[in-house]
Scaffold this motif. Structure first.
Motif, PDB file in Angstrom:
ATOM      1  N   GLY A 281       0.809  -1.211   0.000  1.00 53.84           N
ATOM      2  CA  GLY A 281       0.000   0.000   0.000  1.00 53.84           C
ATOM      3  C   GLY A 281       0.836   1.251   0.000  1.00 53.84           C
ATOM      4  N   ALA A 282       2.065   1.179  -0.518  1.00 49.69           N
ATOM      5  CA  ALA A 282       2.981   2.320  -0.492  1.00 49.69           C
ATOM      6  C   ALA A 282       2.599   3.353  -1.544  1.00 49.69           C
ATOM      7  CB  ALA A 282       4.404   1.830  -0.724  1.00 49.69           C
TER       8      ALA A 282
ATOM      9  N   ASP B 191      10.203   1.459   0.752  1.00 52.08           N
ATOM     10  CA  ASP B 191       8.877   2.035   0.470  1.00 52.08           C
ATOM     11  C   ASP B 191       8.270   2.538   1.768  1.00 52.08           C
ATOM     12  OD1 ASP B 191       7.367  -0.028   1.826  1.00 52.08           O
ATOM     13  OD2 ASP B 191       7.731  -1.337   0.107  1.00 52.08           O
ATOM     14  N   ASN B 192       7.246   3.364   1.649  1.00 52.84           N
ATOM     15  CA  ASN B 192       6.590   3.931   2.830  1.00 52.84           C
ATOM     16  C   ASN B 192       5.255   3.248   3.095  1.00 52.84           C
ATOM     17  OD1 ASN B 192       5.174   4.845   0.671  1.00 52.84           O
ATOM     18  ND2 ASN B 192       5.088   7.003   1.320  1.00 52.84           N
ATOM     19  N   GLY B 193       5.219   1.926   2.813  1.00 59.84           N
ATOM     20  CA  GLY B 193       3.976   1.187   3.006  1.00 59.84           C
ATOM     21  C   GLY B 193       3.715   0.848   4.453  1.00 59.84           C
ATOM     22  N   LYS B 194       2.797  -0.102   4.651  1.00 56.32           N
ATOM     23  CA  LYS B 194       2.345  -0.425   6.002  1.00 56.32           C
ATOM     24  C   LYS B 194       3.332  -1.298   6.768  1.00 56.32           C
ATOM     25  CE  LYS B 194      -0.451  -4.195   4.103  1.00 56.32           C
ATOM     26  NZ  LYS B 194      -1.819  -4.728   3.956  1.00 56.32           N
TER      27      LYS B 194
ATOM     28  N   GLU C 225       5.928   1.124   9.483  1.00 56.97           N
ATOM     29  CA  GLU C 225       7.201   1.790   9.222  1.00 56.97           C
ATOM     30  C   GLU C 225       7.783   1.443   7.844  1.00 56.97           C
ATOM     31  OE1 GLU C 225       9.962   1.196  12.359  1.00 56.97           O
ATOM     32  OE2 GLU C 225       8.592   1.903  13.930  1.00 56.97           O
ATOM     33  N   GLY C 226       7.024   0.902   6.975  1.00 56.30           N
ATOM     34  CA  GLY C 226       7.494   0.620   5.626  1.00 56.30           C
ATOM     35  C   GLY C 226       8.380  -0.626   5.560  1.00 56.30           C
ATOM     36  N   PHE C 227       9.015  -0.765   4.398  1.00 58.72           N
ATOM     37  CA  PHE C 227       9.838  -1.973   4.149  1.00 58.72           C
ATOM     38  C   PHE C 227      11.129  -1.531   3.466  1.00 58.72           C
ATOM     39  CE2 PHE C 227      11.262  -5.489   1.532  1.00 58.72           C
ATOM     40  CZ  PHE C 227      11.167  -6.580   2.384  1.00 58.72           C
TER      41      PHE C 227
END
Length: 787
Positions: free
Chosen positions: A706-707, A727-730, A768-770
């Motif tokens: 979901g980034a 990425d800034n995803g979940k 915090e993303g991945f």
């Protein structure tokens, strides 16, 4: 109509001749006709004479000549030739020979003998002086026509044809030269001197077309000038009816020197280019020239110049000239050459093998037949040696071709090896394979009981595959294993024989037989057969053991999912997968996609050309056309995902840009890609591996994270290539590593990295993303060469 077309082809071929070529061809044909007519109408007398106080005295009568058949007595005095003074007959005054005479009178023991009607020929004379030279010339004409018509001009066909005609006419001129005909003598000397230079000229041009030059063309001009000078001087002496003693051996000496120069040039080329692509051509050429000229040089020319005695006659030595056109016709008309190294090695072996038997046979015949001269001994030895070499060569050919007819299939070792190789493929373990080997040996060699056993190398311990009588085991302890053995070693005792088929640090495996049914020992062929079978069986058993170990390791890895695959296994599996993807992409592109494009074009033609369609049907068809177009685009994207198009040509960076562009069209995130510090030249395996890793990461970002923003960096760091992704995803809970890897496809990424000897670091947490950092070492020099 066929005859008309044929005549037109011949006429077109004739028009291809230049006027200079017509003049040269006419000269050789007219000369050949003259020489043949001379040989038929003027018999060879064969009388050698010498001027003494009493006049011209017959010193010798050549064997096979007309005078020999008429019993002209040596030592008689020649009184007249053709009714005139013998001192005025040119063959006597110039060559000390009586030829070209229609009649002559001699005085022997006070009796005057008259000889006339000289028109009889011997069979030997017909064969060697008329029939063979004429047939050789006709054959050369045919070969020259084939060369002119079929051989491309790059093969310097003109020089080759000129050489063929010169050597054939020179051979034919022998018949006139032995009759002391002046024109024949001029041709004989001139052509034999010029022909080797023409041959060198052809070789220079021929190899120049192949970009090979190893001697100067200026040297050819010097040889042309030197040989032309000797020929002109010889012609002058013949025309003026002179024969100075100092000049008599000059042409033959020049010819010998010319042959030496020719062979030095040719064999120098063989030595220089022995490892080059043209090496076999040089070898063929050298062998053909050796066969053609060496009998004449070694057995006629050199002995005549040294002692005045020849080992073979001139006409016999000239027969070998046929090797020259045969060799060069083969070279210029064949694309695939016979393995000349194999043939020469066999002939060299047969030559050495025949030396002693030939010498023994010659000595035995000389002991039985007394009175043989040294020349006769040499001739007999050469005949025996040549016959033995020919016999051994013919025997080898017959052995190969007649083996299947001389031996039944059951007892043919070659057929047995074929059966055994076929049966080995169906076996899955060493025990069954050894049973197949045992049954095959028992069937082919007609032996008694065969046992299979293994013995520990350090302890008195046996492993048997079937029951072995106790007495035989005791025999093993008493007679075997007291010396080191190797695979294929054969041990023979009074109770049988055995062959070693397996050997390791711990044990030795052997096939033991209680002997042949006829109680004879093993012959040479049987030993070779057993050794061959043992080596093949050993290789098969080792391969089975390796496969068995591999299967065990794979089973262990399957049961322990937390354990990484070995790097070699990962690379193997991904290579197989990529090959399957490539083939699937090709199949889809060549079948499904092409069918879709065909249907799309047909539908487009239907919509544009059918004016009688209703408005609603027209609109519906256009909707289907657009759907089909979407399907075509989807199929193309699928092919590109299975096998990225032009990845080898575009390189890694451009391929990644194209991949990112495709994902941004289908997703809601933005990708920032930096590659400014990347300058490495990677092999195709690493390029494709990094491409697949990025593809998997972007797929995870689109499906799971979901980034909105994805950052991707590719750069060099010391001796490594680094790929950074964030990425800034979940994000996710990294403590559940096993489930994480199984559900979002990171297991495949980890195995790809492991297969390329890289390392993988992942940082993530819920909300915090991945982030992941992947490093690859540069491929070693050995790996690059392998790839």
């Amino acid at each position: 109509m066929t005859e008309i077309r044929s005549s037109k082809k011949v006429s077109r071929s004739m028009k291809n001749f230049k006027w200079s070529q017509w003049i040269v061809l006419t000269f050789f044909i007219v000369s050949a006709c003259y020489l043949i007519i001379l040989s038929v109408t003027q018999p060879y007398l064969g009388i050698d004479a010498e001027q003494q106080e009493s006049g011209w005295v017959i010193t010798d009568v050549e064997s096979g000549g007309w005078a020999d058949r008429q019993d002209v007595p040596p030592g008689s005095v020649i009184l007249s030739v053709d009714g005139g003074n013998p001192g005025l007959h040119h063959s006597l005054t110039m060559f000390n020979e009586l030829e070209n005479a229609q009649s002559f009178r001699v005085e022997s023991s006070g009796e005057v003998l008259r000889y006339s009607d000289i028109d009889q020929f011997s069979r030997v004379h017909w064969v060697f002086y008329i029939l063979l030279p004429a047939l050789f010339f006709v054959a050369i004409l045919g070969i020259s026509y084939l060369v002119h018509k079929r051989v491309p001009k790059r093969y310097s066909a003109e020089q080759l044809i000129l050489y063929f005609l010169a050597i054939a006419t020179a051979y034919l001129s022998n018949s006139g030269a032995v009759r002391d005909d002046l024109y024949s003598l001029v041709l004989n000397t001139s052509l034999f001197l010029i022909a080797p230079v023409i041959l060198l000229h052809f070789l220079h041009n021929y190899f120049q077309e192949l970009k090979v030059i190893w001697f100067s063309k200026n040297f050819l001009y010097f040889l042309y000038a030197a040989m032309a000078g000797v020929s002109l001087l010889d012609t002058y002496y013949l025309v003026t009816l002179q024969n100075p003693p100092y000049f008599q051996l000059v042409p033959l000496t020049c010819l010998l020197g010319l042959y030496i120069i020719t062979f030095v040039i040719v064999y120098r080329g063989v030595f220089i280019y022995r490892h080059a692509a043209v090496g076999p051509v040089f070898k063929y050429m050298a062998i053909g020239m050796t066969v053609a000229f060496f009998p004449y040089i070694l057995l006629y020319l050199i002995p005549f110049l040294v002692s005045g005695v020849t080992i073979v006659s001139l006409e016999f030595g000239a027969v070998f000239l046929i090797a020259i056109p045969a060799t060069f016709m083969y070279l210029i008309t064949r694309e695939q050459l016979i393995d000349i190294n194999f043939i020469m090695n066999r002939l060299r072996y047969y030559f050495i093998l025949s030396v002693l038997p030939s010498f023994v046979l010659t000595a035995a015949i000389g002991w039985i037949v007394s009175g043989l001269s040294m020349v006769s001994f040499i001739q007999l030895y050469l005949l025996m040696h040549t016959a033995l070499i020919a016999f051994l060569s013919l025997k080898e050919v017959l052995d190969v071709r007649m083996q299947r007819f001389l031996f039944s299939a059951r007892y043919s070792y070659q057929e047995s090896m074929h059966r055994l190789a076929s049966d080995m493929k169906d076996q899955s373990n060493a025990v069954d394979l050894m049973k197949v080997v045992r049954d095959e040996i028992k069937n082919v060699m007609s032996v008694r009981d065969i046992y299979i056993f293994s013995k520990h190398n350090k302890r008195k311990m046996y492993c048997v595959y079937n029951e072995i009588p106790e007495g035989i085991v005791d025999h093993f302890d008493d007679h075997l294993f007291h010396q080191p053995y190797d695979i294929g070693s054969i041990i023979e005792t009074e109770k049988g024989f055995g062959v070693v088929v397996g050997l390791s640090l711990e044990k030795m495996t052997m096939l033991w037989c209680r002997g042949k049914k006829d109680f004879t020992t093993l012959n040479r062929d049987e030993k070779t057969y057993l050794q061959t079978i043992s080596h093949n069986a050993n290789i098969a058993i080792e391969n089975m053991n390796l496969i068995e170990d591999l299967v065990k390791e794979l089973r262990t890895l399957r049961n322990d999912q937390t354990q990484k695959y070995p790097a070699w296994l990962s690379r193997l599996l991904f290579t197989i997968a990529e090959n399957q993807r490539k083939q699937l992409s090709i199949d889809i592109h060549d079948t499904v996609l092409q069918e879709q494009l065909y249907l799309y074009r047909k539908m487009d033609d239907l919509i544009r050309n059918r004016t009688d369609l209703s408005t609603s049907l027209h609109a519906e068809l256009k909707m289907y056309k657009e759907s089909l177009l979407d399907s075509i685009h989807l199929t193309r994207e699928t092919c590109n995902e299975l096998r990225p198009a032009f990845i080898e040509e575009l390189g890694l960076v451009q391929s990644l840009k194209n991949l990112i562009h495709q994902y941004q069209l289908r997703s809601n995130f933005t990708v920032y890609f930096s590659h400014e510090r990347f300058e490495s030249e990677l092999d195709q395996e690493r390029i494709l591996g990094i491409f697949r890793i990025v593809q998997e990461l972007l797929t995870n970002a689109m499906k799971h994270s979901g980034a909105k923003i994805v950052k991707l960096s590719l750069f060099n760091e010391k001796d490594q290539v680094v790929l950074y992704y964030s990425d800034n995803g979940k994000g996710m809970d990294y403590s559940m590593k096993r489930d994480l890897f199984s559900h979002i496809g990171l297991s495949g990424i980890e195995q790809r990295v492991n297969g390329l000897n890289g390392s993988l670091e992942i940082t993530t947490a819920p909300g915090e993303g991945f982030r992941t950092t992947i490093t690859f070492p540069y491929p070693s020099h050995k790996e690059v060469q392998h790839v």
